[in-house]
Enzyme design. Structure first.
Site, PDB file in Angstrom:
ATOM      1  N   LYS A  12       0.853  -1.193   0.000  1.00  0.00           N
ATOM      2  CA  LYS A  12       0.000   0.000   0.000  1.00  0.00           C
ATOM      3  C   LYS A  12       0.888   1.244   0.000  1.00  0.00           C
ATOM      4  CE  LYS A  12      -4.296   1.065   2.461  1.00  0.00           C
ATOM      5  NZ  LYS A  12      -4.930   0.959   3.775  1.00  0.00           N
TER       6      LYS A  12
HETATM    7  C1  E4P Z   1      -8.350   1.838   3.874  1.00  0.00           C
HETATM    8  O1  E4P Z   1      -7.548   1.081   3.393  1.00  0.00           O
HETATM    9  C2  E4P Z   1      -8.154   2.583   5.125  1.00  0.00           C
HETATM   10  O2  E4P Z   1      -7.465   1.771   6.030  1.00  0.00           O
HETATM   11  C3  E4P Z   1      -9.440   2.972   5.814  1.00  0.00           C
HETATM   12  O3  E4P Z   1     -10.573   2.608   5.074  1.00  0.00           O
HETATM   13  C4  E4P Z   1      -9.460   4.309   6.404  1.00  0.00           C
HETATM   14  O4  E4P Z   1     -10.704   4.516   7.033  1.00  0.00           O
HETATM   15  P1  E4P Z   1     -10.950   5.704   8.085  1.00  0.00           P
HETATM   16  O5  E4P Z   1     -11.175   6.957   7.349  1.00  0.00           O
HETATM   17  O6  E4P Z   1     -12.198   5.260   8.826  1.00  0.00           O
HETATM   18  O7  E4P Z   1      -9.733   5.751   8.976  1.00  0.00           O
END
Ligand code: E4P
Length: 217
Positions: A83
């Site tokens: 990522k």
């Molecule tokens: C996605 O890969 C992220 O980890 C995640 O969806 C972030 O979500 P949040 O905005 O609730 O922290």
């Protein structure tokens, strides 16, 4: 639509996996930090539970650092997806890693043209954060529709992964909009299966069965 769980909590991942409908896992540095465990070890543990794609984020923000960390994360298990942030350096790292056969998930996407460049760089997944867009008074779903349209216009194979999902309505809208994947916290998976009419109906079926048949053994 594929279902990923957005957590680094092993118990939640095991429970979702046991339901038999889990396709993958997304993590981020905040989620792993919350667990108070070793970063790399937790990623390896998650990969042992779930055979589908497991997103492992890099911490570096420069090209060389992202490349180094990305290659390192990719050795944790065959189902790791690296990522990377959707920055200029991140796009460059995505192209380099994808050319080496490492699958990449481009994260922190907040506008459709970031998703377009991610697709051109060979990303396996693009992660638009819809909840965080809603948080600042805009409509996160607009971004999902725009990316879907662009990817369909040109046939990009990058999967549209709706991230930062906060509630079942977000998920329903993503499914209707044609998102390829939704990543959600465990609480949302539980919410989806909760309906008062399901509970009332089930209670009535059991009560009626017991009233009619339970005494005749
Ligand atoms: C996605 O890969 C992220 O980890 C995640 O969806 C972030 O979500 P949040 O905005 O609730 O922290």
């Amino acid at each position: 639509m594929e279902l990923y769980i957005d957590t680094a909590n092993l118990e939640e991942i095991r429970q979702a996996h046991e339901m038999g409908v889990l396709d993958g896992v997304t993590t981020n540095p905040s989620l792993i930090a919350k667990e108070g465990v070793d970063y790399g070890r937790r990623l390896a543990e998650i990969c042992e539970v779930v055979p589908g794609p497991v997103s492992a984020e890099v911490i570096a923000t420069d090209f060389d650092g992202m490349l180094r960390e990305g290659r390192d994360r990719a050795t944790i298990a065959q189902n790791i997806v690296v990522k990377l942030p959707t920055t200029a350096e991140g796009i460059r790292a995505c192209k380099a890693l994808s050319d080496e056969g490492v699958r990449c998930n481009m994260t922190l996407c907040f506008q459709a043209l970031q998703a377009w460049l991610a697709a051109k760089a060979g990303a396996f997944l693009i992660s638009p954060f819809i909840g965080r867009i809603d948080d600042v008074g805009q409509d996160g779903m607009d971004l999902i529709h725009q990316i879907r349209q662009i990817y369909d216009n040109y046939g990009y194979p990058t999967k549209l992964l709706a991230a930062s999902i906060r509630h079942p309505k977000h998920m329903l809208d993503c499914a209707l909009a044609g998102a390829d994947v939704a990543t959600v916290p465990f609480s949302v998976i539980r919410q989806i299966l909760k309906h008062p009419l399901t509970d009332i109906g089930l209670e009535r079926f059991i009560r009626d069965y017991q009233g009619a048949f339970a005494s005749r053994k």
